[in-house]
Design a protein around this motif. Structure first.
Motif, PDB file in Angstrom:
ATOM      1  N   PHE A 115     -18.150  -8.191 -10.628  1.00  0.00           N
ATOM      2  CA  PHE A 115     -17.568  -8.065 -11.966  1.00  0.00           C
ATOM      3  C   PHE A 115     -16.523  -6.943 -11.941  1.00  0.00           C
ATOM      4  N   ASP A 116     -15.252  -7.329 -11.884  1.00  0.00           N
ATOM      5  CA  ASP A 116     -14.150  -6.374 -11.880  1.00  0.00           C
ATOM      6  C   ASP A 116     -13.789  -5.991 -13.318  1.00  0.00           C
ATOM      7  N   GLU A 117     -13.110  -4.840 -13.449  1.00  0.00           N
ATOM      8  CA  GLU A 117     -12.539  -4.518 -14.747  1.00  0.00           C
ATOM      9  C   GLU A 117     -11.462  -5.533 -15.091  1.00  0.00           C
ATOM     10  N   LEU A 118     -11.458  -5.963 -16.345  1.00  0.00           N
ATOM     11  CA  LEU A 118     -10.522  -6.978 -16.816  1.00  0.00           C
ATOM     12  C   LEU A 118      -9.579  -6.429 -17.881  1.00  0.00           C
ATOM     13  N   ALA A 119     -10.121  -5.676 -18.835  1.00  0.00           N
ATOM     14  CA  ALA A 119      -9.309  -5.157 -19.942  1.00  0.00           C
ATOM     15  C   ALA A 119      -9.986  -3.924 -20.520  1.00  0.00           C
ATOM     16  N   VAL A 120      -9.161  -2.995 -21.005  1.00  0.00           N
ATOM     17  CA  VAL A 120      -9.635  -1.736 -21.575  1.00  0.00           C
ATOM     18  C   VAL A 120      -8.993  -1.523 -22.934  1.00  0.00           C
ATOM     19  N   PHE A 121      -9.804  -1.092 -23.905  1.00  0.00           N
ATOM     20  CA  PHE A 121      -9.305  -0.648 -25.207  1.00  0.00           C
ATOM     21  C   PHE A 121      -9.783   0.788 -25.396  1.00  0.00           C
ATOM     22  N   GLN A 122      -8.850   1.736 -25.381  1.00  0.00           N
ATOM     23  CA  GLN A 122      -9.239   3.137 -25.527  1.00  0.00           C
ATOM     24  C   GLN A 122      -8.021   3.975 -25.891  1.00  0.00           C
ATOM     25  N   GLY A 123      -8.169   4.812 -26.908  1.00  0.00           N
ATOM     26  CA  GLY A 123      -7.127   5.733 -27.303  1.00  0.00           C
ATOM     27  C   GLY A 123      -6.168   5.124 -28.310  1.00  0.00           C
ATOM     28  N   ALA A 124      -6.176   5.628 -29.568  1.00  0.00           N
ATOM     29  CA  ALA A 124      -5.306   5.116 -30.625  1.00  0.00           C
ATOM     30  C   ALA A 124      -5.422   3.585 -30.673  1.00  0.00           C
ATOM     31  N   SER A 125      -4.292   2.858 -30.554  1.00  0.00           N
ATOM     32  CA  SER A 125      -4.366   1.386 -30.507  1.00  0.00           C
ATOM     33  C   SER A 125      -3.938   0.870 -29.142  1.00  0.00           C
ATOM     34  N   TYR A 126      -4.151   1.683 -28.105  1.00  0.00           N
ATOM     35  CA  TYR A 126      -3.759   1.303 -26.746  1.00  0.00           C
ATOM     36  C   TYR A 126      -4.772   0.338 -26.117  1.00  0.00           C
ATOM     37  N   PHE A 127      -4.246  -0.572 -25.312  1.00  0.00           N
ATOM     38  CA  PHE A 127      -5.088  -1.445 -24.501  1.00  0.00           C
ATOM     39  C   PHE A 127      -4.273  -1.906 -23.312  1.00  0.00           C
ATOM     40  N   ARG A 128      -4.950  -2.397 -22.286  1.00  0.00           N
ATOM     41  CA  ARG A 128      -4.271  -2.891 -21.104  1.00  0.00           C
ATOM     42  C   ARG A 128      -5.164  -3.864 -20.367  1.00  0.00           C
ATOM     43  N   SER A 129      -4.585  -4.587 -19.420  1.00  0.00           N
ATOM     44  CA  SER A 129      -5.347  -5.616 -18.722  1.00  0.00           C
ATOM     45  C   SER A 129      -4.797  -5.808 -17.320  1.00  0.00           C
ATOM     46  N   LEU A 130      -5.471  -6.685 -16.553  1.00  0.00           N
ATOM     47  CA  LEU A 130      -5.151  -6.921 -15.155  1.00  0.00           C
ATOM     48  C   LEU A 130      -5.131  -8.413 -14.857  1.00  0.00           C
ATOM     49  N   GLY A 131      -4.233  -8.810 -13.975  1.00  0.00           N
ATOM     50  CA  GLY A 131      -4.317 -10.105 -13.337  1.00  0.00           C
ATOM     51  C   GLY A 131      -4.975  -9.931 -11.981  1.00  0.00           C
ATOM     52  N   GLN A 132      -5.168 -11.018 -11.272  1.00  0.00           N
ATOM     53  CA  GLN A 132      -5.825 -10.936  -9.968  1.00  0.00           C
ATOM     54  C   GLN A 132      -5.039 -10.044  -9.020  1.00  0.00           C
ATOM     55  N   GLY A 133      -5.748  -9.146  -8.349  1.00  0.00           N
ATOM     56  CA  GLY A 133      -5.133  -8.277  -7.357  1.00  0.00           C
ATOM     57  C   GLY A 133      -4.416  -7.072  -7.914  1.00  0.00           C
ATOM     58  N   ASN A 134      -4.406  -6.899  -9.239  1.00  0.00           N
ATOM     59  CA  ASN A 134      -3.672  -5.793  -9.852  1.00  0.00           C
ATOM     60  C   ASN A 134      -4.502  -4.522  -9.966  1.00  0.00           C
ATOM     61  N   LEU A 135      -3.803  -3.407 -10.093  1.00  0.00           N
ATOM     62  CA  LEU A 135      -4.371  -2.124 -10.503  1.00  0.00           C
ATOM     63  C   LEU A 135      -3.735  -1.747 -11.838  1.00  0.00           C
ATOM     64  N   TYR A 136      -4.452  -0.943 -12.639  1.00  0.00           N
ATOM     65  CA  TYR A 136      -3.918  -0.601 -13.950  1.00  0.00           C
ATOM     66  C   TYR A 136      -2.574   0.103 -13.848  1.00  0.00           C
ATOM     67  N   GLY A 137      -1.665  -0.266 -14.727  1.00  0.00           N
ATOM     68  CA  GLY A 137      -0.359   0.352 -14.806  1.00  0.00           C
ATOM     69  C   GLY A 137       0.067   0.521 -16.241  1.00  0.00           C
ATOM     70  N   PRO A 172      -1.246   4.749 -35.145  1.00  0.00           N
ATOM     71  CA  PRO A 172      -2.456   4.203 -35.796  1.00  0.00           C
ATOM     72  C   PRO A 172      -3.566   4.001 -34.771  1.00  0.00           C
ATOM     73  N   GLU A 173      -4.808   3.911 -35.267  1.00  0.00           N
ATOM     74  CA  GLU A 173      -5.955   3.832 -34.373  1.00  0.00           C
ATOM     75  C   GLU A 173      -6.789   2.591 -34.671  1.00  0.00           C
ATOM     76  N   PHE A 174      -7.343   2.025 -33.608  1.00  0.00           N
ATOM     77  CA  PHE A 174      -8.386   1.012 -33.781  1.00  0.00           C
ATOM     78  C   PHE A 174      -9.668   1.745 -34.156  1.00  0.00           C
ATOM     79  N   ARG A 175     -10.164   1.500 -35.363  1.00  0.00           N
ATOM     80  CA  ARG A 175     -11.339   2.209 -35.869  1.00  0.00           C
ATOM     81  C   ARG A 175     -12.653   1.485 -35.586  1.00  0.00           C
TER      82      ARG A 175
END
Length: 529
Positions: free
Chosen positions: A170-192, A211-214
């Motif tokens: 189970f790899d990391e797929l997506a992150v939601f953290q900090g204000a309204s920031y989020f990010r995700s990955l495709g196969q073989g990627n590292l977070y950028g 603004p923030e995700f509450r």
């Protein structure tokens, strides 16, 4: 070399990206009201409209900043202590159910002093998830005894896991953290690069708002499901919003985003579907950096695909001062910040592996109307700060009482989601037009610059002569040439630019054609003498 940013990437924390200088779908019907049973006790009815109505009600009231309710010991955690607190993988939500997605949560504290409420949704009913220290392991540098077990009512964020690269991990797929920031990955990627729910007053005289995700609601996926759904409630001084994210993992991970936005004031500079990235230097502007690495960036260019079919490529730069560029785009087909260069030898970084950072394409769904894609480039001395922002700005302001419903797909990965319709720019290099020991061409001065552009191979260019079309808004274009790039099978065009005494920025454009047929995308560059 391990920078603070690189350490943060291991945390999965896009909070370092917050440098001061995102048509809703049909609602899911709520189940009919009924008496509480053992199965529904402690739950509430939930649908997509639940979040929309929450956002609408919030916008009708004056803004209230989230309370700083964490016990003092949590807020006093330093960077090393916070990094030494980790979620226990065996406690991941949905793990015991054997589902294709699992969820882990981030510990509150350090910079995250306003806990975010988490809920899970099953069969149309929502139930809150409670914070517990039992969900986390505390390393040697953390005095766990000093952290009260009570008085904490939320988390700092969440991340989804999925067998993205191998069926047994189970790899990391997506992150939601900090204000309204989020990010995700495709196969073989590292977070950028990261995305945000919305951008307000970015690079304007007035301070930028974040603004923030509450609150989040996580829909339990079915066994064998190929996607997972999460809802988010956003609040900020000037705006509220209801978001629905449908995340489908793959070689490119696709997020279908539906947002309904409400404003508390008139917002003229609203950034829709904002992307945030880092660009330190590349082959076009590396001269001012004494670094063993050829390039350092999470993204190397902005792509804008207009409604009429033209594709513009703007290589990124690390400018001397904040710079904003706008590209007219009524309901663009797509735009995005791309990491087009994916060869290790162009970075030579064994820790950061910038060649594995994903690109992110924004694909509008439905009619967005008149507007422009805006690019903001901010000077930065190092790679620890995100200094690139791109978003779409509607011509019409967002006004109180008139919600904005917007939908788009975010594609995260290494390859374009669409088949290529022509050649693309693969490199931009700039040098002096004066070569020591060589004759100086007519009209060449110390200010004259030589541009070398490489375009990828295009099958349509095999028959007949190819022409490079090069234009400059100011100055004079001299000695343009075009030749086959034999190692790649593509094309190389070169030209010289004589600024003719101007110190003003010069817009440059170039593309290849055969007769009346356009063979490539359009290279667009802002040269500052």
């Amino acid at each position: 070399m391990t920078s603070l940013r690189q350490k943060a990437l291991k945390l999965g924390a896009p909070w370092l990206c917050a440098m001061a200088v995102a048509s809703s779908g049909a609602a899911v019907a709520a189940p009919p009201a009924k008496a509480q049973t053992a199965a529904t006790k402690g739950t509430t009815a939930f649908s997509t409209e639940t979040v929309v109505e929450r956002a609408r009600a919030l916008a009708a009231r004056p803004y209230q900043a989230p309370p700083k309710s964490l016990p003092k010991a949590y807020t006093q955690l330093n960077y090393d202590q916070y990094r030494d607190i980790r979620f226990r993988p065996e406690r991941a939500h949905w793990r015991d159910a054997g589902l294709p997605f699992q969820v882990q949560f981030f510990h509150p504290g350090f910079l995250f002093q306003s806990p975010v409420v988490m809920n899970v949704v099953e069969a149309g009913r929502s139930q809150p998830l409670r914070f517990s220290q039992d969900l986390f392991s505390y390393g040697k540098v953390v005095n766990k005894a000093s952290l009260p077990r009570s008085g904490v009512d939320g988390f700092a964020g969440l991340r989804f896991h999925h067998p993205l690269n191998r069926p047994d991990i189970f790899d990391e797929l997506a992150v939601f953290q900090g204000a309204s920031y989020f990010r995700s990955l495709g196969q073989g990627n590292l977070y950028g690069l990261s995305a945000r729910g919305i951008a307000i007053d970015t690079a304007q005289p007035s301070p930028e708002e974040f603004p923030e995700f509450r609150e989040f609601w996580l829909e339990r996926p079915a066994s064998g499901a190929g996607q997972v759904v999460v809802h988010a409630l956003m609040d900020g001084p000037s705006i509220t919003g209801a978001y629905r994210f449908t995340i489908t993992p793959g070689s490119n991970t696709v997020m279908e985003v539906q947002a309904t936005l409400f404003s508390r004031r008139t917002i003229d500079n609203l950034g829709v579907a904002p992307l945030t990235s880092m660009y330190l230097f590349g082959e076009n502007d590396r001269a001012k950096f004494d670094d063993f690495r050829p390039e350092v960036h999470d993204s190397d260019g902005l792509l804008v695909w207009t409604k009429d079919g033209e594709q513009l490529w703007r290589p990124l730069q690390n400018p001397r001062q904040v710079r904003t560029s706008s590209f007219r785009a009524e309901t663009p087909r797509a735009f995005g910040l791309l990491q087009r260069d994916t060869a290790f030898h162009n970075y030579e970084d064994l820790e950061a592996h910038y060649e594995r950072r994903p690109s992110a394409w924004v694909e509008p769904v439905g009619e967005w109307g008149a507007g422009a894609v805006r690019l903001v480039e901010i000077p930065t001395p190092d790679e620890t700060h995100d200094n690139i922002v791109a978003f779409w700005v509607p011509d019409a302001p967002l006004t109180p009482g008139t919600p904005l419903r917007v939908a788009y797909r975010l594609h995260w990965g290494a390859r374009s989601p669409w088949e290529s319709t022509g050649g693309v720019v693969t490199s931009t290099r700039i040098t002096s037009a004066i070569t020591p020991g060589m004759p100086v061409g007519e009209g060449v001065t110390p200010a004259t610059r030589r541009f070398i552009l490489d375009f990828s191979r295009t099958a349509r260019a095999e028959d007949g002569p190819v022409e490079a079309v090069i234009t400059a808004a100011k100055g004079q274009v001299l000695r343009s040439t075009i030749q086959r790039h034999e190692p790649s099978g593509g094309w190389r065009t070169t030209f010289e630019l004589e600024p003719e005494g101007t110190s003003e920025p010069i817009e440059l454009r170039a593309f290849l054609r055969r007769g009346s047929e356009t063979l490539t995308e359009t290279w667009s560059y802002l040269w500052i003498p």
